[in-house]
Design an enzyme around this catalytic site. Structure first.
Site, short mmCIF file in Angstrom:
data_model
loop_
_atom_site.label_atom_id
_atom_site.label_comp_id
_atom_site.label_asym_id
_atom_site.label_seq_id
_atom_site.Cartn_x
_atom_site.Cartn_y
_atom_site.Cartn_z
N TRP A 165 -1.24 16.52 1.31
CA TRP A 165 0.08 16.24 0.75
C TRP A 165 0.96 17.49 0.81
O TRP A 165 0.71 18.47 0.10
CB TRP A 165 -0.06 15.79 -0.71
CG TRP A 165 -0.81 14.51 -0.83
CD1 TRP A 165 -0.29 13.26 -0.71
CD2 TRP A 165 -2.20 14.33 -1.09
NE1 TRP A 165 -1.27 12.32 -0.88
CE2 TRP A 165 -2.45 12.94 -1.11
CE3 TRP A 165 -3.27 15.20 -1.31
CZ2 TRP A 165 -3.72 12.40 -1.34
CZ3 TRP A 165 -4.53 14.68 -1.55
CH2 TRP A 165 -4.75 13.29 -1.55
N HIS A 186 2.58 11.39 -4.54
CA HIS A 186 2.09 10.01 -4.49
C HIS A 186 2.20 9.40 -5.89
O HIS A 186 2.54 10.11 -6.85
CB HIS A 186 0.66 9.93 -3.95
CG HIS A 186 -0.33 10.88 -4.58
ND1 HIS A 186 -1.65 10.93 -4.21
CD2 HIS A 186 -0.20 11.80 -5.57
CE1 HIS A 186 -2.29 11.84 -4.92
NE2 HIS A 186 -1.42 12.38 -5.76
N ARG A 212 7.66 14.17 -0.05
CA ARG A 212 6.82 15.04 0.79
C ARG A 212 7.69 16.07 1.49
O ARG A 212 8.76 15.72 2.01
CB ARG A 212 6.08 14.22 1.85
CG ARG A 212 5.17 13.13 1.31
CD ARG A 212 3.77 13.60 0.99
NE ARG A 212 3.05 12.55 0.27
CZ ARG A 212 2.23 11.66 0.84
NH1 ARG A 212 2.00 11.73 2.13
NH2 ARG A 212 1.62 10.76 0.10
N GLN A 226 6.02 4.23 -2.89
CA GLN A 226 4.63 3.78 -2.87
C GLN A 226 4.42 2.77 -3.99
O GLN A 226 5.19 2.73 -4.95
CB GLN A 226 3.67 4.96 -3.12
CG GLN A 226 3.45 5.84 -1.91
CD GLN A 226 2.32 6.84 -2.14
OE1 GLN A 226 1.93 7.13 -3.26
NE2 GLN A 226 1.80 7.38 -1.04
N VAL A 269 -11.35 8.76 -5.10
CA VAL A 269 -12.15 7.54 -5.03
C VAL A 269 -13.47 7.80 -4.29
O VAL A 269 -13.54 8.70 -3.45
CB VAL A 269 -11.38 6.39 -4.31
CG1 VAL A 269 -10.33 5.79 -5.23
CG2 VAL A 269 -10.75 6.87 -3.01
N ALA A 323 -8.95 1.46 -7.18
CA ALA A 323 -7.55 1.89 -7.10
C ALA A 323 -7.08 1.69 -5.66
O ALA A 323 -7.88 1.64 -4.74
CB ALA A 323 -7.43 3.36 -7.49
N1 DAH Z 1 -2.33 8.39 -3.01
C1 DAH Z 1 -2.76 8.19 -1.65
C2 DAH Z 1 -1.72 8.79 -0.71
O1 DAH Z 1 -0.65 9.05 -1.07
C3 DAH Z 1 -2.93 6.71 -1.36
C4 DAH Z 1 -4.12 6.15 -2.07
C5 DAH Z 1 -5.33 6.09 -1.43
C6 DAH Z 1 -4.03 5.72 -3.37
C7 DAH Z 1 -6.45 5.60 -2.06
C8 DAH Z 1 -5.16 5.20 -4.03
C9 DAH Z 1 -6.36 5.16 -3.35
O2 DAH Z 1 -5.10 4.78 -5.29
O3 DAH Z 1 -7.44 4.66 -3.99
O4 DAH Z 1 -2.01 9.03 0.42
#
Ligand code: DAH
Length: 355
Positions: A165, A186, A212, A226, A269, A323
């Site tokens: 990120w 995010h 970003r 998002q 995760v 998630a």
């Molecule tokens: N936050 C991640 C991103 O910005 C996307 C994401 C991936 C969110 C996996 C989640 C997850 O909750 O389980 O790239």
């Protein structure tokens, strides 16, 4: 001279009786009170008269002027009233006087109608699907602490995962000299905020803007949307994740959709997955949209990492959860074949009007 003024006055009164509409009244005003009218000429010439003459004629001329002005105002009121009555009469079917020329039955000029931004439309559509599946919609701050955006999500300082990120840091230092405030990269920090504030069962979706530090091009914007999802409870398994997201994909992209889950890495995760749907243009045969793969990736997901649960004092032996997070603009881009993400926020009506 006095006789002349008397004549002017009576001529004006005389003519006034024959006036039928506002246009004629205006011509009358110019004739009798205008710059070139006899009365104005006389008033202008007063200065060249002797003092006595000036007094006598001056007051007479001013009287004449007041009378004519008063008549003008009175007639103006009457004619205006008449005009509006005529309009009403015309509207009711009859035709009368000046307003007969005004067709109030003509349609008005169309005003351009506003509408919801394509992002808002898509956001509402997606949230509606999750609401129907029992999720709550929650929003959170766009300026975040390092702790929520990274630390509590199992991404410690100096961990290489932070490179995933590119971050806009806020120009602020705490008392220990740390720059720990940022624009959220995010919506995942809301997982932590939500869990800190409630106990399971948790079922939320979080739509919102993220940022970003990125050079913009057709597929990258420095600001985009998002939608995050989180479900935590006793006995939540990977099947729940699959079932929920499969249902979501079918409701958004059509009942006949198939889904594919593959391993992916996100620090918060374990296991982490990337979900793809079979290409809705070619049905999986391979085309330009799916780059000949037959599949289109639409979101990241996974089972909430035990460390994340510990960070919010949830017992990972008792509770589990899943998630997911998806980039919102990607969906209408795929659905409508939009080839440049920058179109969304450049305020070009030629683009926006199509939705
Ligand atoms: N936050 C991640 C991103 O910005 C996307 C994401 C991936 C969110 C996996 C989640 C997850 O909750 O389980 O790239």
């Amino acid at each position: 001279m006095l006789k002349k003024l008397e004549e002017i006055k009576s001529k004006a009164v005389d003519e006034l009786n024959r006036i039928a509409d506002l246009k004629e009244l205006e011509a009358w005003r110019v004739r009798h009170l205008g710059k070139k009218s006899e009365l104005t000429q006389i008033l202008r010439g007063l200065s060249s008269l002797s003092v006595e003459e000036r007094k006598a004629i001056g007051s007479f001329a001013n009287d004449a002027k007041s009378v004519i002005e008063l008549l003008y105002k009175q007639n103006m009121e009457t004619l205006k009233e008449q005009f509006y009555q005529d309009i009403e009469a015309t509207a009711k079917g009859g035709k009368k006087g000046a307003a007969a020329k005004l067709d109030v039955t003509l349609p008005g000029r169309p005003l351009p109608l506003g509408r919801l931004h394509p992002t808002t439309q898509m956001l509402r559509q997606i949230c509606d699907i999750f609401v129907a599946l029992g999720f709550q919609v929650i929003e959170g701050p766009e300026v975040e602490w390092d702790y929520y955006n990274f630390e509590a999500l199992n991404i410690p300082a100096d961990h290489p995962a932070r490179d995933m990120w590119d971050t806009f840091w806020i120009d602020y230092e705490n008392e220990r000299g740390e720059r720990n405030m940022l624009l959220r990269t995010h919506t995942s920090p809301m997982q932590i905020r939500v869990m800190q504030q409630t106990r399971p069962p948790v079922r939320v979706v979080v739509p919102g803007k993220v940022y970003r530090y990125e050079a913009t091009d057709a597929t990258h914007e420095s600001m985009f949307y998002q939608i995050e999802g989180l479900a935590v409870d006793e006995h939540i398994t990977f099947s729940d994740l699959k079932g929920t997201l499969y249902e979501f994909a079918k409701r958004l992209f059509g009942e006949e959709r198939r889904v594919r889950f593959r391993c992916d890495y996100f620090p918060f995760v374990e296991p982490g997955v990337e979900m793809a749907i079979d290409c809705f243009v070619c049905g999986g045969k391979g085309c330009r949209l799916c780059s000949d793969t037959g599949w289109i990736e639409i979101l990241g997901a996974g089972m909430v990492h035990p460390n994340v649960l510990r960070n919010v004092n949830y017992d990972p032996e008792k509770y589990t959860g899943f998630a997911f997070g998806l980039g919102l603009e990607r969906i209408p881009m795929l659905k409508y074949g939009i080839d440049d993400i920058r179109l969304f926020y450049s305020n070009d009506l030629r683009f926006l009007k199509q939705f």
